[in-house]
Enzyme design. Structure first.
Site, short mmCIF file in Angstrom:
data_model
loop_
_atom_site.label_atom_id
_atom_site.label_comp_id
_atom_site.label_asym_id
_atom_site.label_seq_id
_atom_site.Cartn_x
_atom_site.Cartn_y
_atom_site.Cartn_z
N GLY A 10 0.93 -1.11 -0.06
CA GLY A 10 -0.08 0.12 0.05
C GLY A 10 0.85 1.15 0.10
O GLY A 10 1.27 1.66 1.15
N THR A 11 1.30 1.71 -1.12
CA THR A 11 2.21 2.86 -1.33
C THR A 11 1.40 4.07 -1.39
O THR A 11 1.40 4.76 -2.35
CB THR A 11 3.21 2.42 -2.57
OG1 THR A 11 3.74 1.26 -2.34
CG2 THR A 11 4.29 3.49 -2.51
N ALA A 13 -0.18 7.49 1.22
CA ALA A 13 0.42 8.20 1.79
C ALA A 13 1.23 8.00 3.06
O ALA A 13 2.55 8.31 3.30
CB ALA A 13 -0.70 9.61 2.53
N GLY A 15 2.42 4.54 3.48
CA GLY A 15 3.32 3.55 3.23
C GLY A 15 4.40 4.15 2.32
O GLY A 15 5.50 3.81 2.39
N ASN A 104 -5.42 2.74 11.06
CA ASN A 104 -5.98 3.21 12.03
C ASN A 104 -7.17 2.39 12.40
O ASN A 104 -7.39 1.57 11.79
CB ASN A 104 -6.93 4.55 11.49
CG ASN A 104 -5.93 5.85 11.38
OD1 ASN A 104 -4.97 5.90 12.57
ND2 ASN A 104 -6.08 6.69 10.52
N LYS A 196 -5.12 6.92 20.46
CA LYS A 196 -5.53 7.53 19.15
C LYS A 196 -6.77 7.54 18.76
O LYS A 196 -7.11 8.48 18.23
CB LYS A 196 -4.60 6.44 17.88
CG LYS A 196 -4.25 7.50 16.85
CD LYS A 196 -3.11 6.63 15.99
CE LYS A 196 -2.83 7.62 14.57
NZ LYS A 196 -3.64 7.58 13.86
N SER A 274 -7.82 12.14 6.79
CA SER A 274 -7.69 10.81 5.77
C SER A 274 -8.99 10.62 5.32
O SER A 274 -9.39 10.16 4.11
CB SER A 274 -6.91 9.77 6.28
OG SER A 274 -7.55 9.07 7.34
#
Length: 324
Positions: A10-11, A13, A15, A104, A196, A274
């Protein structure tokens, strides 16, 4: 610097940023991509960062996980909405290899573990990673790092009890440290997940419902009051969960957590969360991990959380409209 080999699954933001930092520091990093594969294969990755811009003209890019070499650490940086597909996107793991889950929400490590059971002939150990960063994907192979950039790592185990950092976790942390990424280790990953959520529940959810950035929300007294209410509800669930899971151990969140998070958000650069980015791009929202799962815990513990419940209903309505 260790000799660990990393895969970034998962490239986007998250990764893209942390994987690029590791490669910039000299680590052996392999990137799995989908829509950006052709661009990144030719042009590499570009990071525009508050800490200093940099480019990686050449990266080890793949469009098929089966073409990737065996790795020591597979970093899952996908949205939780795609977790059901993780086993199909997973590279071969070396014996004793581990998964670092940079996602998350609540229960994400367990979801990944169930997907990867025996995929490599063994069920890998799972490390949870909490990202404290404001970053967005600004274009093909381009990441805009706006603020923060810290990581916290903790070991996952099914009983949800405290667990001391492992040797491999310390080696991973050392690599991030060499990459100039601030990293901390925790022996209580579940409570850090709750911590978080104290931020993620109000800011992610309300940013969609109110069509607002963090700065716009914090500038309005009424919204600020609602944010505070939502934060206190998350804290109430977290503390009840801690007492239920580990009776008599005072396993709870700091008493000043709400005040501190408000202060930090006031000082933060304006940020489109996000979940708001996903909504604007008409992608599925991470409601299940960020709101549905905590609400189920509240129900099972008998904790009343009316503000969270209303926010969940609002997001579900908007998501239904998005699907249509």
């Amino acid at each position: 610097m260790t000799s660990l080999r990393y895969a970034i699954i998962g490239t986007g933001a998250i990764g893209g940023y942390f994987g690029s930092k590791l490669q910039q520091a000299g680590c052996d990093v392999h990137f799995l991509l989908r829509s950006d594969y052709d661009h990144v294969k030719v042009h590499g990755l570009k990071i525009e960062s508050v800490d200093g811009d940099f480019e990686l003209p050449t990266v080890q890019a793949y469009d098929q996980a089966s073409n990737m070499p065996p790795v020591d650490v597979a970093i899952v940086a996908l949205k939780t909405t795609t977790n059901s597909q993780v086993s199909k996107l997973f590279p071969p793991l070396k014996s004793g290899g581990t998964v670092l889950c940079l996602q998350n929400g609540l229960g994400v490590e367990g979801a990944i573990s169930r997907q990867l059971k025996d995929v490599n002939g063994f069920t890998p150990a799972i490390i949870g990673g909490l990202c404290f960063i404001c970053a967005v994907k600004s274009g093909p192979g381009q990441i805009h790092h706006i603020d923060y950039g810290q990581l916290m790592l903790g070991a996952h185990q099914n009983a949800q009890q405290r667990c001391e950092p492992t040797v491999l976790m310390k080696a991973i942390a050392a690599d991030f440290d060499k990459a100039n990424v601030s990293v901390k280790l925790t022996d209580d990953l579940p409570m850090e997940r709750w911590r978080k959520l104290v931020w993620n529940v109000p800011y992610n959810g309300l940013s969609v419902v109110l069509n607002a950035t963090t700065e716009e929300m914090m500038a309005d007294d009424g919204v600020r009051s609602l944010i505070t209410t939502l934060m206190k509800e998350v804290v109430a669930i977290a503390n009840a969960w801690g007492e239920h899971t580990s009776p008599g151990t005072k396993r709870n969140l700091p008493i000043d957590i709400v005040e501190n998070m408000l202060v930090h958000t006031d000082a933060m650069a304006p940020y489109r969360t996000s979940m708001k980015v996903d909504y604007d791009e008409k992608r599925p929202l991470e409601i299940q991990a960020i709101l549905t799962r905590p609400l189920k815990e509240a129900q099972s513990l008998g904790i009343s959380v009316p503000a969270m419940t209303m926010l969940h209903h609002q997001l579900a309505f908007l998501t239904q409209g998005l699907r249509q």
